[in-house]
Scaffold this motif. Structure first.
Motif, PDB file in Angstrom:
ATOM      1  N   VAL A 167       0.855  -1.193   0.000  1.00 43.85           N
ATOM      2  CA  VAL A 167       0.000   0.000   0.000  1.00 43.85           C
ATOM      3  C   VAL A 167       0.886   1.236   0.000  1.00 43.85           C
ATOM      4  O   VAL A 167       1.772   1.377   0.852  1.00 43.85           O
ATOM      5  CB  VAL A 167      -0.914   0.019   1.241  1.00 43.85           C
ATOM      6  CG1 VAL A 167      -1.760   1.293   1.253  1.00 43.85           C
ATOM      7  CG2 VAL A 167      -1.804  -1.216   1.276  1.00 43.85           C
ATOM      8  N   ASN A 168       0.656   2.119  -0.965  1.00 45.35           N
ATOM      9  CA  ASN A 168       1.429   3.365  -1.051  1.00 45.35           C
ATOM     10  C   ASN A 168       0.643   4.492  -0.385  1.00 45.35           C
ATOM     11  O   ASN A 168      -0.156   5.181  -1.034  1.00 45.35           O
ATOM     12  CB  ASN A 168       1.743   3.699  -2.509  1.00 45.35           C
ATOM     13  CG  ASN A 168       2.683   2.687  -3.130  1.00 45.35           C
ATOM     14  OD1 ASN A 168       3.697   2.323  -2.536  1.00 45.35           O
ATOM     15  ND2 ASN A 168       2.349   2.217  -4.315  1.00 45.35           N
ATOM     16  N   ALA A 169       0.873   4.658   0.898  1.00 44.07           N
ATOM     17  CA  ALA A 169       0.093   5.608   1.683  1.00 44.07           C
ATOM     18  C   ALA A 169       0.422   7.056   1.354  1.00 44.07           C
ATOM     19  O   ALA A 169      -0.335   7.967   1.734  1.00 44.07           O
ATOM     20  CB  ALA A 169       0.325   5.350   3.171  1.00 44.07           C
ATOM     21  N   ASP A 170       1.542   7.293   0.663  1.00 47.66           N
ATOM     22  CA  ASP A 170       1.943   8.655   0.323  1.00 47.66           C
ATOM     23  C   ASP A 170       1.467   9.063  -1.070  1.00 47.66           C
ATOM     24  O   ASP A 170       1.912  10.101  -1.588  1.00 47.66           O
ATOM     25  CB  ASP A 170       3.464   8.791   0.413  1.00 47.66           C
ATOM     26  CG  ASP A 170       4.192   7.839  -0.533  1.00 47.66           C
ATOM     27  OD1 ASP A 170       3.543   6.901  -1.047  1.00 47.66           O
ATOM     28  OD2 ASP A 170       5.404   8.024  -0.750  1.00 47.66           O
ATOM     29  N   GLN A 171       0.560   8.271  -1.675  1.00 47.95           N
ATOM     30  CA  GLN A 171       0.053   8.587  -3.010  1.00 47.95           C
ATOM     31  C   GLN A 171      -1.477   8.617  -3.008  1.00 47.95           C
ATOM     32  O   GLN A 171      -2.135   7.756  -3.593  1.00 47.95           O
ATOM     33  CB  GLN A 171       0.560   7.564  -4.029  1.00 47.95           C
ATOM     34  CG  GLN A 171       2.070   7.514  -4.165  1.00 47.95           C
ATOM     35  CD  GLN A 171       2.530   6.439  -5.140  1.00 47.95           C
ATOM     36  OE1 GLN A 171       1.780   6.020  -6.028  1.00 47.95           O
ATOM     37  NE2 GLN A 171       3.754   5.970  -4.971  1.00 47.95           N
ATOM     38  N   PRO A 172      -2.082   9.587  -2.322  1.00 46.30           N
ATOM     39  CA  PRO A 172      -3.542   9.622  -2.220  1.00 46.30           C
ATOM     40  C   PRO A 172      -4.215   9.769  -3.581  1.00 46.30           C
ATOM     41  O   PRO A 172      -3.742  10.519  -4.440  1.00 46.30           O
ATOM     42  CB  PRO A 172      -3.808  10.836  -1.329  1.00 46.30           C
ATOM     43  CG  PRO A 172      -2.580  11.688  -1.464  1.00 46.30           C
ATOM     44  CD  PRO A 172      -1.442  10.729  -1.645  1.00 46.30           C
ATOM     45  N   GLY A 173      -5.303   9.027  -3.760  1.00 46.85           N
ATOM     46  CA  GLY A 173      -6.081   9.086  -4.986  1.00 46.85           C
ATOM     47  C   GLY A 173      -7.413   9.772  -4.742  1.00 46.85           C
ATOM     48  O   GLY A 173      -7.574  10.527  -3.772  1.00 46.85           O
ATOM     49  N   PRO A 174      -8.398   9.525  -5.590  1.00 41.18           N
ATOM     50  CA  PRO A 174      -9.704  10.164  -5.426  1.00 41.18           C
ATOM     51  C   PRO A 174     -10.433   9.670  -4.184  1.00 41.18           C
ATOM     52  O   PRO A 174     -10.166   8.580  -3.677  1.00 41.18           O
ATOM     53  CB  PRO A 174     -10.457   9.768  -6.699  1.00 41.18           C
ATOM     54  CG  PRO A 174      -9.767   8.549  -7.186  1.00 41.18           C
ATOM     55  CD  PRO A 174      -8.336   8.677  -6.791  1.00 41.18           C
ATOM     56  N   VAL A 175     -11.363  10.470  -3.720  1.00 41.98           N
ATOM     57  CA  VAL A 175     -12.191  10.095  -2.565  1.00 41.98           C
ATOM     58  C   VAL A 175     -13.201   9.039  -2.993  1.00 41.98           C
ATOM     59  O   VAL A 175     -13.788   9.117  -4.076  1.00 41.98           O
ATOM     60  CB  VAL A 175     -12.911  11.334  -1.990  1.00 41.98           C
ATOM     61  CG1 VAL A 175     -13.961  10.924  -0.954  1.00 41.98           C
ATOM     62  CG2 VAL A 175     -11.902  12.291  -1.372  1.00 41.98           C
TER      63      VAL A 175
ATOM     64  N   GLN B  24       2.544  -4.600   3.551  1.00 39.98           N
ATOM     65  CA  GLN B  24       3.627  -3.632   3.567  1.00 39.98           C
ATOM     66  C   GLN B  24       3.059  -2.262   3.223  1.00 39.98           C
ATOM     67  O   GLN B  24       2.302  -2.117   2.263  1.00 39.98           O
ATOM     68  CB  GLN B  24       4.695  -4.035   2.549  1.00 39.98           C
ATOM     69  CG  GLN B  24       5.950  -3.188   2.551  1.00 39.98           C
ATOM     70  CD  GLN B  24       6.991  -3.778   1.610  1.00 39.98           C
ATOM     71  OE1 GLN B  24       7.326  -4.969   1.686  1.00 39.98           O
ATOM     72  NE2 GLN B  24       7.497  -2.947   0.714  1.00 39.98           N
ATOM     73  N   VAL B  25       3.368  -1.275   4.022  1.00 40.82           N
ATOM     74  CA  VAL B  25       2.935   0.093   3.760  1.00 40.82           C
ATOM     75  C   VAL B  25       4.166   0.886   3.328  1.00 40.82           C
ATOM     76  O   VAL B  25       5.046   1.167   4.139  1.00 40.82           O
ATOM     77  CB  VAL B  25       2.281   0.723   4.993  1.00 40.82           C
ATOM     78  CG1 VAL B  25       1.859   2.163   4.692  1.00 40.82           C
ATOM     79  CG2 VAL B  25       1.063  -0.096   5.424  1.00 40.82           C
ATOM     80  N   GLY B  26       4.241   1.186   2.038  1.00 41.52           N
ATOM     81  CA  GLY B  26       5.455   1.763   1.499  1.00 41.52           C
ATOM     82  C   GLY B  26       6.573   0.744   1.605  1.00 41.52           C
ATOM     83  O   GLY B  26       6.440  -0.396   1.173  1.00 41.52           O
ATOM     84  N   ALA B  27       7.666   1.139   2.242  1.00 41.21           N
ATOM     85  CA  ALA B  27       8.788   0.213   2.429  1.00 41.21           C
ATOM     86  C   ALA B  27       8.775  -0.417   3.811  1.00 41.21           C
ATOM     87  O   ALA B  27       9.683  -1.169   4.163  1.00 41.21           O
ATOM     88  CB  ALA B  27      10.102   0.961   2.219  1.00 41.21           C
ATOM     89  N   ASN B  28       7.721  -0.118   4.581  1.00 44.74           N
ATOM     90  CA  ASN B  28       7.701  -0.540   5.978  1.00 44.74           C
ATOM     91  C   ASN B  28       6.627  -1.585   6.253  1.00 44.74           C
ATOM     92  O   ASN B  28       5.624  -1.681   5.549  1.00 44.74           O
ATOM     93  CB  ASN B  28       7.477   0.674   6.886  1.00 44.74           C
ATOM     94  CG  ASN B  28       8.520   1.750   6.677  1.00 44.74           C
ATOM     95  OD1 ASN B  28       9.709   1.458   6.633  1.00 44.74           O
ATOM     96  ND2 ASN B  28       8.066   2.992   6.544  1.00 44.74           N
TER      97      ASN B  28
END
Length: 514
Positions: free
Chosen positions: A27-35, A453-457
């Motif tokens: 999951v790329n939590a630093d790349q927000p998409g549409p609501v 995994q969230v990003g690299a973590n």
């Protein structure tokens, strides 16, 4: 001979475990998409069978506890789902519905034959005022479907005036006389329904001209203007969206689309709701990929004709549809609701989330006692279906901000010649600030392990709920102990890895911690 066999079995088990551990959800939590619009979890109530009468509406004089005729227990259960919006009065019924027959004293309203659904008497006890009372009790928005099939532009325009006018016109004063001083809040208004079929058997070009004609006369106060919805395509046909988005330019905010899922993949016979083999389990669930491809094609059409993304897609009828329940009126669309339906719903949610830039509303068919219902009732009793629990698990995604979620090394689930990805996932940042993840394991017989995994973590822990059951057709029946109910679920990171253990045929929705 036994030792080599045991060693081989142990080796295979280890290999399977190793393979499962290699499955990863990133999951790329630093790349927000549409609501993910809350109305993606919209509902649909049609004058069909006991979907409204008996199922929800019992009348103020009933001994069943009610508020102004609406069952207290049903309303309370629906409020738990945070129902954001209700579509009414149809469906095909809408194109034979004349709104004036549903206002005024109930005992004086005309009784008609519901020629669309079951040939039974329609007493018009539930009309405009009753519907808005229901959505008020639910805290939901109103989506009203106008009658283009047997109505007229004048009738449709006058209904809007009756509902929304602020001044002292004859229709506004008639609304006041019938008990509602202030205008109703009409959030969405559809100009016809399924105009390619039960709404008039039209061609898209003809309907587009009709829409332009009728929409000319649909006027409301600016502060109570609904979003106007055109009747779009069915199944995988996007011709309607193409024609409409090219030719209509005013009082036009969204296009509806309909698609149901049948185990057989065809209209007749559809297949049974329960007592089915695994081949029909996978045939049902695998068809959700068609919804995904249809939305991809529809979005491409609109991106070409509407590059500013002014138009929205409303997938306002979807769900499972089976052969009629034996002994029931075929026109009542009574069917059982099983664990398969819960997974079908969750797979739809994941697809709708992936198209959240255009898809701003969907409506499952239907709320109570009809098709893929949330609730089944009988007299004063009710039961919550597996589909209800799927909706309950996904409530944190309402108005959440979507996040990219990719499954690496996703296994293929195959039965006979039918195959599909074993796992489906979605992720979003909820309005409460938490990161939510939803995962569906469609495999009816095999569990899976998924490294999150969230990003690299790796997260420290997750906590949420799990929905599964022993049998593919497990269901919750009136008067019996429920077989499908959510249970608490949590997992902790070990040695820097957080693994989600997913039972066969399951749905998991968790909040990520740390």
């Amino acid at each position: 001979m036994k030792k080599p066999l045991l060693a081989l079995a142990a080796s295979l088990a280890w290999a399977c475990a190793a393979q499962a551990a290699d499955i990863k959800l990133v999951v790329n939590a630093d790349q927000p998409g549409p609501v993910i619009h809350r109305n993606i979890y919209g509902q649909f109530a049609e004058h069909l069978g006991t979907g409204i009468y008996e199922g929800m509406w019992v009348g103020p004089e009933s001994k069943i506890p009610n508020v102004r005729g609406w069952r207290k227990d049903v309303v309370a259960a629906l409020k738990e789902l945070k129902v954001p919006l209700v579509r009414w009065p149809g469906g095909c019924f809408a194109d034979e519905y004349h709104w004036r027959e549903g206002i005024g004293p109930r005992k004086q309203r005309p009784v008609k034959v519901n020629t669309t659904w079951g040939g039974v008497a329609e007493n018009n006890a539930v009309g405009t005022h009753e519907f808005f009372d229901l959505v008020d009790q639910l805290g939901a928005e109103a989506y009203v479907n106008g009658n283009m099939g047997t109505g007229s532009p004048q009738e449709m325009a006058e209904w809007l005036e009756y509902m929304t006018a602020e001044g002292h016109s004859t229709l506004a004063d008639l609304r006041r006389k019938n008990g509602h001083d202030k205008p109703f809040k009409v959030s969405y208004f559809a100009v016809g329904n399924e105009t390619w079929g039960c709404g008039g058997n039209m061609r898209p070009e003809y309907y587009a001209d009709m829409y332009r004609h009728w929409a000319t006369f649909l006027k409301t106060p600016e502060n109570n203007r609904p979003k106007f919805v055109a009747s779009g395509g069915n199944d995988q046909d996007t011709t309607w969206e193409d024609v409409l988005s090219k030719s209509v330019r005013f009082n036009f905010d969204a296009i509806s689309h309909h698609a149901y899922t049948f185990p057989s993949g065809q209209w007749e016979p559809k297949g049974p709701a329960a007592g089915f083999p695994e081949a029909e389990w996978i045939s049902m669930l695998s068809q959700v990929s068609k919804i995904d491809s249809t939305l991809t094609k529809t979005a491409a059409v609109l991106d070409r004709n509407d590059p500013k993304k002014r138009l929205e897609i409303y997938f306002d009828e979807w769900g499972s549809w089976y052969d009629p329940e034996p002994g029931s009126n075929p026109g009542f669309l009574v069917q059982r609701n099983t664990l398969r339906d819960a997974l079908l719903a969750a797979l739809h949610f994941n697809v709708f989330h992936a198209h959240a830039d255009r898809v701003k509303m969907t409506n499952v068919a239907q709320m109570v006692n009809v098709l893929q219902a949330m609730i089944l009732t009988s007299r004063d009793k009710l039961v919550l279906t597996p589909t209800y629990h799927a909706f309950a698990l996904y409530t944190p995604f309402q108005d959440a901000t979507s996040l990219p979620a990719t499954i690496e090394n996703n296994p293929v689930y195959k039965v006979g010649a039918t195959e599909m990805p074993e796992l489906s996932a979605t992720a979003a940042r909820g309005r409460d600030g938490k990161l939510y993840v939803g995962v569906v394991n469609s495999n009816a017989t095999q569990g899976a392990e998924l490294v999150l995994q969230v990003g690299a973590n790796a997260p420290k822990s997750v906590k949420g709920r799990l929905l599964t059951a022993t049998a593919m057709d497990a269901q919750n029946e009136l008067g019996k102990a429920p077989q499908v109910t959510p249970v608490a679920y949590e997992a902790q990171a070990v040695d820097g890895r957080l693994t989600l253990k997913l039972p066969a045929k399951s749905i998991v929705v968790v909040a990520v911690e740390g």
